[in-house]
Design an enzyme around this catalytic site. Structure first.
Site, PDB file in Angstrom:
ATOM      1  N   HIS A   1      43.833  38.522  69.823  1.00 49.66           N
ATOM      2  CA  HIS A   1      45.283  38.644  69.635  1.00 49.66           C
ATOM      3  C   HIS A   1      45.970  37.285  69.742  1.00 49.66           C
ATOM      4  CE1 HIS A   1      45.975  43.130  70.174  1.00 49.66           C
ATOM      5  NE2 HIS A   1      46.586  42.754  69.072  1.00 49.66           N
TER       6      HIS A   1
ATOM      7  N   CYS B   1      34.417  34.214  47.885  1.00 53.82           N
ATOM      8  CA  CYS B   1      35.521  35.125  48.196  1.00 53.82           C
ATOM      9  C   CYS B   1      35.522  35.551  49.664  1.00 53.82           C
ATOM     10  CB  CYS B   1      35.506  36.339  47.284  1.00 53.82           C
ATOM     11  SG  CYS B   1      34.048  37.392  47.529  1.00 53.82           S
TER      12      CYS B   1
HETATM   13  C1  PEP Z   1      32.046  39.002  52.419  1.00 57.27           C
HETATM   14  O1  PEP Z   1      31.106  39.626  52.928  1.00 57.27           O
HETATM   15  O2  PEP Z   1      32.210  37.776  52.552  1.00 57.27           O
HETATM   16  C2  PEP Z   1      33.063  39.701  51.622  1.00 57.27           C
HETATM   17  C3  PEP Z   1      33.984  39.037  50.966  1.00 57.27           C
HETATM   18  O3  PEP Z   1      33.042  41.051  51.639  1.00 57.27           O
HETATM   19  P1  PEP Z   1      33.587  41.919  52.874  1.00 57.27           P
HETATM   20  O4  PEP Z   1      34.277  41.004  53.829  1.00 57.27           O
HETATM   21  O5  PEP Z   1      34.481  42.944  52.286  1.00 57.27           O
HETATM   22  O6  PEP Z   1      32.297  42.488  53.411  1.00 57.27           O
END
Ligand code: PEP
Ligand code: MG
Length: 553
Positions: A186, A486
C-alpha cells in the site's frame, strides 16, 4: 557508488533532498501479568481501545481524499470486526493480560493473511500497525505515528502502514524510504498516487538517524546520506528536466536519433477504456480479455463478446489493438470450466493449454469468432495473440486457427522460458511475439509472482530475464518480425530504454506510464540504449543492473 550510498526499490518517481525524520516507534509491550481479575471489564477496556483506533482512522478518512480516504475507511473496519473482539475475549479467558489478549487477537488474523501469501501477506503490516495503536490506546500512551517537525523531511520507517502513508502531508514530506515493503505494498501504491518519491526494501535505511540530510531518488531507488551539494543539484536538476520533458512529451515513441519504438497501452477492463484511449499512444499492445470470463457462472456468448471487443476497437479506431485470448487457469480459474486438481496451478493447464480440453477448445473457437466479427465491423488494426505458448507447434497451431477465422495477424506471447529459448522457431509459425515479462520472470527465476517475499527475484531487471528477452529480440530481428514487451518491465522508463537497446520493437504498458517512457526514450540515442543494455546484461543481479544503468541518466 560511495560506501555510504544505499539502494532499495524505487517505487514512485521523483527526487528530493531533506533531513530524515523517523516514524515514532510502537509502544513497548508490557510483560504478560497473567489473568485479569475482572475479565468483563478487561474485555470492555479492550473493545474501547479498538473503538478509539477505529474512530481515529475514520476521522482521518473523512479528512483525506481519493485512494487515501478509501484505504483509511477500509482499515477503520478491521478493529470493529466482531471476530477480532471474539479472539481478544478468548485470550482473556485463556488467562492473558489485556494487552497480550489484544496482541494475540491480531496475531491470529496476521497468520491467516500470511498463510494466504502474495498480496494478502503484504497486508500483514497493516495489522501490526492497528495492534500497536490499540495497545497504545489501552495503555494511555501517545498513538505511534508520524513525526511533525517544523520543516520538510524525508520520512524513514521500518515499514509504513497505509494509515500513516494516507495521512502524509505532501507539503511537509519530501520523500519516503522504508526498510521493508514490496512494490505492491500500500505504501508504494499510495505514494505513487500522491506523487511522493518513494524507495522501499532498503534495509540499510535502518542506520539513518533523525536529522541526517538525505538525497532520495524514487526512480532509481538510490538513497544518499549527507550528499554533497553538487550531487543534490545534479539529481534535482535532472528531475526537473524530466518533469518538464514529461509535460512536453507527445507523438510516437522515438529515440533521440529517430529510431521508432511503438508505445502502446495495456487494457484490462472496460472501466479503463476511455482513459486508455485518451492517452497519446499508437494503440493497445495487450488487451487482457479475462474480464469477460471471470466472475461468471456461464461462458459469455459470441455476441456478447463481439459487442465488448467492438467497444474497444471503436475507441481505438485507426490504431492497433492486440487482443490476447483468454488466459484462464492458475490464479484465474473459471467457474464454468473444470480445472481439476492441480498441485502447481501456475505450471498447469492455463492460458493456451486450456484449449487442449474440449471445453477450452470450444471457448477459444468462440472467442476467435467473436474477435473476427467485431474486427470486421471496425477500423482498428486487430492483432491476436495467445498466452502461455511453450512450443513452436503451439504457436503455429494457434496462428493457423486465427487465420482460419479470417484474423490475418496472429502472434504469441513469450512468457515461458522454452518459447524464448526457441523464439526463432516460434516466430517461424506466426507473425509476431510479445514478451510477457511478468510470467517470464516468474518462470525463469522459479519465483511465484504472487509471493511478495520474493520481490527481488521477480524484479524485471534480473539479467537472466533480460537474457531471454535478448534471445527473443534477436530472433525477431532475423525473421524481420515484431517482438515487443507487454509486461510491467516496459513501464519503467530506464528499463524501457534497456529493452529498446536489446532490440524490442514495441513497449506496451499501463496508460499512466506512457509519457514518462516516451520522454526518457527521447533523451537517448539508439547507441545509448544499446550501451545501457550491454551494462544491464553484464550485471550479476537486478540491483547491479539498475545501478549500472542509472549512470546513463
Ligand atoms: C505477463 O505475464 O507479463 C503478462 C503481460 O501477462 P499477465 O500479466 O496478464 O500474466
Ligand atoms: Mg502472463
Amino acid at each position: 557508488m560511495t560506501a555510504r550510498e544505499m539502494t532499495g526499490i524505487g517505487v514512485s518517481p521523483g527526487a528530493a533532498a531533506a533531513p530524515v525524520a523517523r516514524l515514532a516507534p510502537p509502544p513497548a509491550m508490557p510483560d504478560d501479568t497473567g489473568p485479569e481479575p475482572d475479565p468483563d471489564t478487561a474485555l470492555a477496556d479492550a473493545k474501547a481501545a479498538l473503538e478509539t483506533v477505529a474512530a481515529d482512522l475514520e476521522d482521518r478518512a473523512e479528512r483525506a481524499e481519493g485512494p487515501a480516504a478509501e484505504v483509511l475507511f477500509a482499515l477503520s473496519m478491521m478493529p470493529r470486526d466482531p471476530a477480532l473482539a471474539g479472539r481478544v475475549a478468548k485470550g482473556l479467558s485463556d488467562g492473558r493480560s489485556t494487552p497480550h489478549a489484544i496482541a494475540e487477537g491480531f496475531a491470529f488474523f496476521r497468520s491467516a493473511l500470511e498463510a494466504a501469501g502474495g498480496y494478502l501477506a503484504e497486508r500483514a503490516a497493516d495489522l501490526d500497525d492497528l495492534r500497536d495503536r490499540a495497545i497504545a490506546a489501552l495503555l494511555g500512551l501517545p498513538m505511534p505515528g508520524l513525526p511533525d517537525p517544523d520543516h520538510r523531511f524525508v520520512l524513514v520507517a521500518r515499514d509504513l502502514a497505509p494509515a500513516d502513508t494516507a495521512a502524509l502531508d505532501p507539503a511537509k514530506v519530501a520523500a519516503i524510504v522504508t526498510e521493508q515493503g514490496g512494490p505492491t505494498s500500500h505504501t508504494a501504491i499510495l505514494a505513487k498516487s500522491m506523487g511522493l518519491p518513494a524507495v522501499v526494501a532498503c534495509p540499510a535505511a535502518a542506520a539513518l538517524a533523525d536529522g541526517t540530510e538525505v538525497l532520495v531518488d524514487g526512480r532509481t531507488g538510490l538513497v544518499v546520506p549527507d550528499p554533497d551539494s553538487g550531487r543534490v543539484r545534479r539529481v534535482l536538476d535532472a528531475e526537473s528536466k524530466r518533469t518538464a520533458a514529461l509535460a512536453a512529451s507527445r507523438g510516437p515513441g522515438r529515440t533521440a536519433d529517430g529510431h521508432a519504438v511503438q508505445l502502446l497501452v495495456n487494457l484490462g477492463s472496460p472501466a479503463d477504456l476511455a482513459g486508455a484511449a485518451a492517452v497519446d499512444s499508437e494503440g493497445v499492445g495487450l488487451f487482457r480479455t479475462e474480464f469477460l470470463f471471470l466472475d461468471r457462472e456461464t461462458a459469455p456468448t459470441v455476441d456478447e463478446q463481439a459487442e465488448s471487443y467492438g467497444q474497444v476497437f471503436a475507441a481505438f479506431s485507426g490504431r492497433k489493438v492486440v487482443v490476447r485470448t483468454l488466459d484462464a487457469g492458475a490464479d484465474k480459474p473459471l467457474a464454468f470450466v473444470d480445472h481439476g486438481e492441480e498441485p502447481n496451478p501456475a505450471l498447469g493447464v492455463r492460458g493456451i493449454r486450456l484449449a487442449r480440453t474440449d471445453a477450452g477448445a470450444s471457448l477459444l473457437n468462440d472467442q476467435l469468432t467473436a474477435i473476427a466479427a467485431a474486427a470486421a465491423q471496425h477500423s482498428a488494426e486487430v492483432w491476436v495473440m495467445a498466452p502461455m505458448v511453450a512450443t513452436p507447434g503451439e504457436a503455429a497451431a494457434f496462428a493457423d486457427h486465427c487465420r482460419a477465422h479470417g484474423l490475418p495477424t496472429a502472434g504469441t506471447m513469450i512468457e515461458v522460458p522454452a518459447a524464448a529459448l526457441r523464439a526463432s522457431r516460434v516466430l517461424d509459425g506466426c507473425d509476431f511475439a510479445s514478451l510477457g515479462t511478468n510470467d517470464l520472470g516468474q518462470y525463469t527465476l522459479a519465483a511465484d509472482r504472487m509471493n511478495g517475499a520474493l520481490a527481488d527475484l521477480l524484479d524485471p531487471w534480473q539479467p537472466a530475464l533480460l537474457d531471454l528477452v535478448s534471445l527473443a529480440a534477436e530472433a525477431g530481428r532475423e525473421a524481420e518480425k515484431p517482438v515487443g514487451v507487454c509486461g510491467e518491465a516496459a513501464s519503467d522508463p530506464l528499463l524501457a530504454c534497456v529493452l529498446v537497446g536489446i532490440g524490442v520493437t514495441s513497449l506496451s504498458m499501463a496508460p499512466s506510464a506512457v509519457a514518462a517512457v516516451r520522454a526518457e526514450l527521447a533523451t537517448k540515442t539508439l547507441a545509448d540504449c544499446a550501451a545501457m543494455a550491454a551494462e544491464a546484461l553484464n550485471a550479476n543481479d537486478a540491483a547491479e543492473a539498475r545501478r549500472l544503468v542509472a549512470a546513463f541518466q
